[in-house]
Motif scaffolding. Sequence first.
Motif, mmCIF file in Angstrom:
data_model
loop_
_atom_site.group_PDB
_atom_site.id
_atom_site.type_symbol
_atom_site.label_atom_id
_atom_site.label_comp_id
_atom_site.label_asym_id
_atom_site.label_seq_id
_atom_site.Cartn_x
_atom_site.Cartn_y
_atom_site.Cartn_z
ATOM 1 N N UNK A 171 -3.287 2.025 -4.029
ATOM 2 C CA UNK A 171 -4.013 3.007 -3.220
ATOM 3 C C UNK A 171 -5.237 2.294 -2.667
ATOM 4 N N UNK A 172 -5.442 2.464 -1.371
ATOM 5 C CA UNK A 172 -6.537 1.768 -0.686
ATOM 6 C C UNK A 172 -7.615 2.778 -0.325
ATOM 7 N N UNK A 173 -8.868 2.405 -0.566
ATOM 8 C CA UNK A 173 -9.978 3.254 -0.135
ATOM 9 C C UNK A 173 -10.596 2.650 1.118
ATOM 10 N N UNK A 190 0.835 -1.207 0.000
ATOM 11 C CA UNK A 190 0.000 0.000 0.000
ATOM 12 C C UNK A 190 0.869 1.257 0.000
ATOM 13 N N UNK A 191 0.635 2.116 -0.977
ATOM 14 C CA UNK A 191 1.391 3.361 -1.062
ATOM 15 C C UNK A 191 0.600 4.554 -0.563
ATOM 16 N N UNK A 192 -0.737 4.490 -0.716
ATOM 17 C CA UNK A 192 -1.576 5.613 -0.282
ATOM 18 C C UNK A 192 -2.921 5.094 0.192
ATOM 19 N N UNK A 193 -3.572 5.903 0.987
ATOM 20 C CA UNK A 193 -4.879 5.527 1.516
ATOM 21 C C UNK A 193 -5.812 6.725 1.418
ATOM 22 N N UNK A 194 -7.083 6.434 1.261
ATOM 23 C CA UNK A 194 -8.066 7.508 1.129
ATOM 24 C C UNK A 194 -9.312 7.154 1.917
ATOM 25 N N UNK A 212 -6.439 13.677 -1.816
ATOM 26 C CA UNK A 212 -5.773 14.897 -1.369
ATOM 27 C C UNK A 212 -6.066 15.314 0.047
ATOM 28 N N UNK A 213 -7.120 14.783 0.638
ATOM 29 C CA UNK A 213 -7.440 15.093 2.032
ATOM 30 C C UNK A 213 -8.152 13.872 2.597
ATOM 31 N N UNK A 214 -8.119 13.709 3.931
ATOM 32 C CA UNK A 214 -8.633 12.480 4.553
ATOM 33 C C UNK A 214 -7.914 11.288 3.937
ATOM 34 N N UNK A 215 -6.632 11.421 3.823
ATOM 35 C CA UNK A 215 -5.860 10.333 3.242
ATOM 36 C C UNK A 215 -4.390 10.595 3.466
ATOM 37 N N UNK A 216 -3.588 9.704 2.981
ATOM 38 C CA UNK A 216 -2.168 9.914 3.179
ATOM 39 C C UNK A 216 -1.347 8.960 2.360
ATOM 40 N N UNK A 217 -0.047 9.057 2.584
ATOM 41 C CA UNK A 217 0.872 8.238 1.800
ATOM 42 C C UNK A 217 1.972 7.696 2.697
ATOM 43 N N UNK A 218 2.523 6.567 2.292
ATOM 44 C CA UNK A 218 3.702 6.025 2.971
ATOM 45 C C UNK A 218 4.880 6.908 2.577
ATOM 46 N N UNK A 219 5.594 7.414 3.556
ATOM 47 C CA UNK A 219 6.662 8.383 3.256
ATOM 48 C C UNK A 219 7.693 7.798 2.295
#
Lengths: 266, 474
Positions: free
Chosen positions: B300-302, B215-219, B262-269
């Motif tokens: 990317x995970x929702x 997982x690289x990003x989550x939303x 872009x918001x309420x989400x994030x990324x693995x640094x």
Amino acid sequence: MAGKLRDLPKGLLSALRYQSHSGRLIRQHRALRRLNFQRANVLHPIVLVAASYTALYLLLPEITRAWGLLFGFWLDVLGRPALLTTIPEDVFGIFLFALAVPETVARQPDVAEIGIAASLALGAMLASYLAGRRRWLPLVYFVWGCAAIQLVACAYFYVAPYRYPHTLASHVADGLRAGTSLLLVLPLLLSFTYYVFDHSLPKKLLGTIVIFAALAICIPVLYLAHVVLVVGCSLVIMPLLFTVLGTLYQIALFVALYAWVVSWEP
Amino acid sequence: MNEARTRRRPVAAVLLLLAFASGILLPLAGIAAAWLPVLAPRDGGVPEAWYEFLVGALRIMLMTVAAIVVVYTVRHVVFTLNRMFGHQRHPYLDVDTADWPRVVVLIPAHDEAAVIAHALEALVDVDYPRERLRIMPIDDRSTDGTWAIITDYAGRHPGLVTPLKRTTGRPGKAAVIRDATESVREDVIIVFDADYVPGRGLIKQLVAPFFDAEVGAVMGRVVPHNTARNLLTRLLDLERAGGYQVDQQARMNLRLVPQYGGSVGGARTSALRAVGGWRDDALAEDTDLTYRLLLHGYKTVYENRCECYEEVPEVWQERNRQIMRWAKGHNQAALRYFVPLLLSRRLNLLEKIDGLLLLGVYVVAPLLIMGFLCAFALYLLGERVLPPALGIVLGLATFSSLGNFAAFFEIAAALHIDGSRHRIRIVPLNFIGFLVSLVNITRACLSLVVEDLLIGKELRWEKTARYRNGPPAS
């Protein structure tokens, strides 16, 4: 342990899983909720689509005949009696019906009428811009779109009125044809947009009847209004009626009815 | 350094401009040919062959638009049925007790005094190990007291709230979070806009997917809280419901391409750095990151359960700016990643199809306008527009497929699942939003081609207006 579980009544564990301390149902969070796929989700579409097409097969000739009666009656009442031409229609060799179209002749616009129509279009643009560009922006866009269509129509009828390829009768015939097409497409459309919901079968049946009945009444009334407007205002407004208050209007009407019946308690 | 410009692409710009021009000019020529003698073979104008070519071209264009619109409608149907009846994937929902990674929450803020206190108040109260959490509000040249509110919270929560003030550098959210990320040492970066109000468990829920190395990003899901303000906010609520409850969750279920928003989400640094960090020349840094991660093999995970509450625009002008920014940024990403996505060997066919359709959503609006003009031209020329049944199907499909909009049945399904069925009754009014989006997305497309790609105009990041009365009393 496995043997004991097999002895449990079917569905007991899944029922207990959602039972609260007081014995009530624990509602799932909306994020996790989904509809249970049951036999009804397959049976309802099959039954209702079959019933709808059977009803259309039997009733569409009567519905379109009633449209003809409606045209005849109201045009007489409105003081614009017209001969009704019957156009036979054949959809896939299965649905055979006839569209009764009033042979009302609409006149070409004269220069004064074109001028008035263009002035009204420009005036509507200006007025909507001045009055509504802050609070009523969508209305401004709508008015500007309509006005642009009307201005093109005015230019057309000013320069080459003899080349306008449509008559009022062909306009009404095309509109009614689109209306019957909508009725014929609806059962299939509803099969995957409405019948899959968890409403009971009687509610879905009632919803279907409501949608079909409303459209069957509104479609001829819409084109009756077109006839009256075009006879009163000349052909200059027909492109606008075709574009904005034709098929698109029928679809918007369907979406409104659809939204209402889907919002009923399941 | 202070200027953010899109890289000029004159060749692409000219090609796109030609496509755009022919898509508009050809139907306009058709409309003119209907009544201008000079363009009519019957009146001794242009040769008959030209007329035949024109009608043929208009028909082909109209059928092409119809085909594209039908493809998008089928996509909406598949998503809706999947969300209603398919297996719902929430693979990280049960992660509750864990050795939680270090997290930094970035809150970019420019003149956010009306809302930022709500966000900070909620964030300092979240359920996450304090020693693993850092909240970094970033004040980007505010003049309205935002910095005072931020420093107040920093003073009351030393070590937890570590603010950053920017007085130079590129303006805009992408540049702000890019600068802030340079100093980040945490494992995970979560981003909130200043008007978002997270619940207590949200950070854990958003971080849980990062235990999965792929997982690289989550939303998470965005839910408007000012829904009842007026018709616009109600319509935006419908749109969000369809977009998140159905679209995003169905993509998650089907292992397609959920979008980082872009918001309420994030990324693995580490993943973020591996793909080159945030791009500050992107108007939609979220879409841009989604595709870069995808092309580098990250998922990317929702998380539909991760609900966060936002303020949607309450006036149409603001909505116009928002949708134009989204459309421009999204199309910018489409130009960048269309070909790499098509050629990628990492992605399966379904991911490619979904990724390409997602990239194209904001191109549908100008196509619809072109299709409408073609239909009108053919009508005036007296040529058959479409068979009635196909016209009806196309009309219904059009009502279902515009840009950011969800289809009418998709919204109905979303609201039904949400348990707010009475709201379904205003679905037909979505036509209003449809109209506004149609015009403004088309404007944004034209602006991207002319101003950005051809001229290389400086990018401007428009701030979204806020409508709350001010910060709550502390």
